[in-house]
Write an enzyme that holds these catalytic residues in place. Structure first.
Site, PDB file in Angstrom:
ATOM      1  NE  ARG A  50      -2.643  -0.865   3.248  1.00 43.02           N
ATOM      2  CZ  ARG A  50      -3.275  -0.855   4.407  1.00 43.02           C
ATOM      3  NH1 ARG A  50      -4.498  -0.405   4.475  1.00 43.02           N
ATOM      4  NH2 ARG A  50      -2.708  -1.289   5.510  1.00 43.02           N
ATOM      5  CG  ASP A  93      -5.822  -0.499  -0.798  1.00 41.84           C
ATOM      6  OD1 ASP A  93      -6.230  -1.650  -0.525  1.00 41.84           O
ATOM      7  OD2 ASP A  93      -6.115   0.511  -0.126  1.00 41.84           O
ATOM      8  CE  LYS A 149       2.220 -21.344   9.717  1.00 39.21           C
ATOM      9  NZ  LYS A 149       3.159 -20.402  10.324  1.00 39.21           N
ATOM     10  CG  HIS A 179       9.182 -22.202   5.979  1.00 40.60           C
ATOM     11  ND1 HIS A 179       8.234 -21.931   6.922  1.00 40.60           N
ATOM     12  CD2 HIS A 179      10.343 -22.363   6.667  1.00 40.60           C
ATOM     13  CE1 HIS A 179       8.794 -21.926   8.124  1.00 40.60           C
ATOM     14  NE2 HIS A 179      10.088 -22.193   7.998  1.00 40.60           N
ATOM     15  CD  GLU A 217      10.079 -21.621  16.685  1.00 42.84           C
ATOM     16  OE1 GLU A 217      10.601 -20.915  15.819  1.00 42.84           O
ATOM     17  OE2 GLU A 217       8.890 -21.537  17.008  1.00 42.84           O
ATOM     18  CG  ASP A 236       3.084 -20.070  14.551  1.00 43.60           C
ATOM     19  OD1 ASP A 236       2.888 -19.436  13.502  1.00 43.60           O
ATOM     20  OD2 ASP A 236       4.183 -20.104  15.137  1.00 43.60           O
ATOM     21  CG  HIS A 241       5.815 -25.502   9.920  1.00 43.84           C
ATOM     22  ND1 HIS A 241       5.596 -25.141   8.620  1.00 43.84           N
ATOM     23  CD2 HIS A 241       5.958 -24.338  10.616  1.00 43.84           C
ATOM     24  CE1 HIS A 241       5.607 -23.816   8.535  1.00 43.84           C
ATOM     25  NE2 HIS A 241       5.823 -23.313   9.722  1.00 43.84           N
ATOM     26  CE  LYS A 341       6.788 -18.823  18.257  1.00 44.06           C
ATOM     27  NZ  LYS A 341       7.624 -19.185  17.117  1.00 44.06           N
TER      28      LYS A 341
END
Ligand code: BG6
Length: 497
Positions: A50, A93, A149, A179, A217, A236, A241, A341
């Site tokens: 944008r 946009d 995703k 990925h 992670e 997530d 994954h 995490k």
């Protein structure tokens, strides 16, 4: 599928072209591919977002991020200048049809041109962008759309997005990115399973005791707290994954390495996942949320103390669960999945634990094999950060003991990092871009896969939503809440760390 050499002109439009993914991953991946001569000669890469900006400003942004994210040794000034010449910017946009008319005018594409529209925007814009592309006459036989995703936050919303995109594009022209499928080590699971004859006869319920998949992670959710808080670890990481990793481990051998053959087998695994709902969720799944602690010797804030964090949240930053694949090959074999995490350190790994020997000849009769020091064989596939494959085997400890043979578990160790040390590990997006250009959807997620994965995840998410309990706290820098250990310990197993 086509060869890059057969492609004359190719335009890649990146919607969300100024965003983090585009500047940190997508443009550096294209730079590498261009530098190494993998891209069509007449290439245009157009960042679309944008903000008003001109080509030069966009090149400067791209340059700054490139220098930040690739090592100095990989930077080549001449290669950058060549690539920068192909970079352009156009303010678009997503909601304004007239901006797409301007894009069409700018692109001047014909039916022969390869056009790739990469949607790195909020998924709620996917349908609108596709409709506007169509109105502007940009959906031609060689136009592909790439979707990042998350595709929805549950089955219903993913269907809405997929319906909107499928109303404009044929499935063969839709590339849904996960990925992880672009990572060398993930593709190597297929090479290991189907390029060797020694594992396949053992790869089943008769010989495998259980499987563990861990994606740990050490980073927290800081910096993207608002996005993460809407999502949580299950949406997530696990729904996409980790289930993709699970399909590659559990699938039947496809007839060939081809989009239909591979994805047909993967979807069968997803559809065979045992549903977890209600009580089963309580007994088989653990969710946690990190509290303040220490990671790598440094103090780390808790989830609710992260930058931009809200005052309270029931979002899980850790999930561990036990599931089963109800089919002939895997009936009764527990599959443990764990991700989180701010865990002690970053690593992703698949562990296949084989069954214990039935009887020990190394101890007086009646002694259980484990009491005689015998450990079951384990195949450990380390995906990141190191890349290695270890087969843990029992060996005799050298020496002249006279009271019997002493055994110890020793790894047969294949270090891929060492073996291929002269080969640069490419960004996952390099492989994926190349396949999009070549029109190869094998490493992309088909609609039925996404929906089967959501349908399974929804059972867990719905149960959590209805439950009054909260995620269990765990200290940053630990291996997650204590219930995760109890979960795996319930059947006498332990997490491999
Ligand atoms: C992304 C998630 O899809 O994958 C992130 O949104 C996560 O939360 C990332 O950190 C992990 O990817 P990788 O390649 O670093 O393992």
């Amino acid at each position: 599928m086509i060869e890059i050499g057969d492609i004359d002109t190719c335009s890649i439009v990146i919607f969300g072209g100024t965003g983090d993914l585009a500047t940190r991953m997508l443009l550096p991946s294209l730079y590498y591919l261009d530098r190494d001569g993998y891209l069509p000669a007449r290439l245009r890469v157009i960042g679309a977002a944008r903000h008003p900006m001109d080509d030069d400003a966009y090149r400067q942004t791209a340059y700054a991020k490139l220098r930040e994210y690739i090592p100095d040794s990989e930077y080549d000034d001449a290669a950058w200048m060549r690539f920068a010449d192909k970079l352009e910017y156009l303010p678009v946009d997503a909601n304004k049809a007239e901006d797409f008319q301007a894009l069409a005018k700018h692109l001047r594409i014909t039916r022969q041109c390869e056009l790739i529209c990469y949607l790195s925007t909020a998924p709620k814009l996917y349908g609108m962008i596709c409709r506007n592309l169509k109105k502007a006459g940009l959906v031609l036989p060689k136009t592909r759309v790439v979707l990042e995703k998350p595709i929805g936050h549950d089955l219903k919303s993913s269907r809405t997005i997929n319906d909107a995109v499928s109303a404009i594009f044929a499935e063969s022209n839709i590339f849904r990115i996960d990925h992880y499928l672009g990572k060398e080590t993930v593709q190597n699971i297929l090479a290991l399973r189907f390029g060797n004859s020694i594992f396949e006869p053992l790869w089943n319920r008769a010989n495998v005791d259980h499987v563990q998949i861990t994606v740990a992670e050490s980073v927290g959710a800081g910096g993207r707290w608002s996005y993460y808080n809407e999502s949580g670890a299950l949406r997530d990481m696990l729904q996409n994954h980790m289930l993709q990793l699970l399909t590659l481990i559990a699938m039947e051998p496809p007839r060939e390495f081809d989009p239909d053959a591979v994805r047909n087998e993967k979807v069968k695994v997803l559809r065979s996942l045992r549903e977890l709902k209600g009580r089963d969720v309580r007994d088989n799944a653990v969710r946690g949320q990190y509290a303040a602690g220490e990671v790598g010797g440094e103090p780390a804030p808790g989830y609710l103390q992260e930058e931009d964090a809200g005052a309270d949240s029931r979002t899980e930053t850790f999930v561990a669960l036990r599931t089963y694949i109800d089919n002939w090959r895997w009936a009764g074999v527990p599959f443990y999945l764990r991700t989180g995490k701010r865990l002690a350190h970053r690593y992703s790994e698949v562990l296949i634990q084989f069954r214990q020997v039935p009887f020990s000849i190394f101890a007086s009769s009646g002694v259980q094999p484990e009491k005689a020091g015998l450990q079951p064989n384990k195949l450990v596939i380390r995906l990141q950060p190191e890349e290695n494959i270890k087969l843990l085997m029992m060996n005799k400890v050298p020496g002249l003991r006279q009271d019997g043979i002493e055994l110890r578990e020793v790894p047969l160790n294949l270090s891929l990092t060492e073996e291929f040390k002269r080969t640069r590990r490419r960004f996952a997006y390099e492989r994926l871009f190349l396949d999009i250009i070549r029109h190869d959807t094998t490493l992309f997620v088909r609609r039925d896969e996404v929906e089967a994965a959501w349908s399974w995840a929804d059972g867990i998410l719905d149960t959590w939503k209805r439950s009054s309990s909260k995620p269990e706290p765990y200290a940053a820098g630990s291996w997650g809440p204590s219930s995760a250990f109890a979960l795996i310990g319930g059947l006498g197993h332990t997490w491999h760390e």
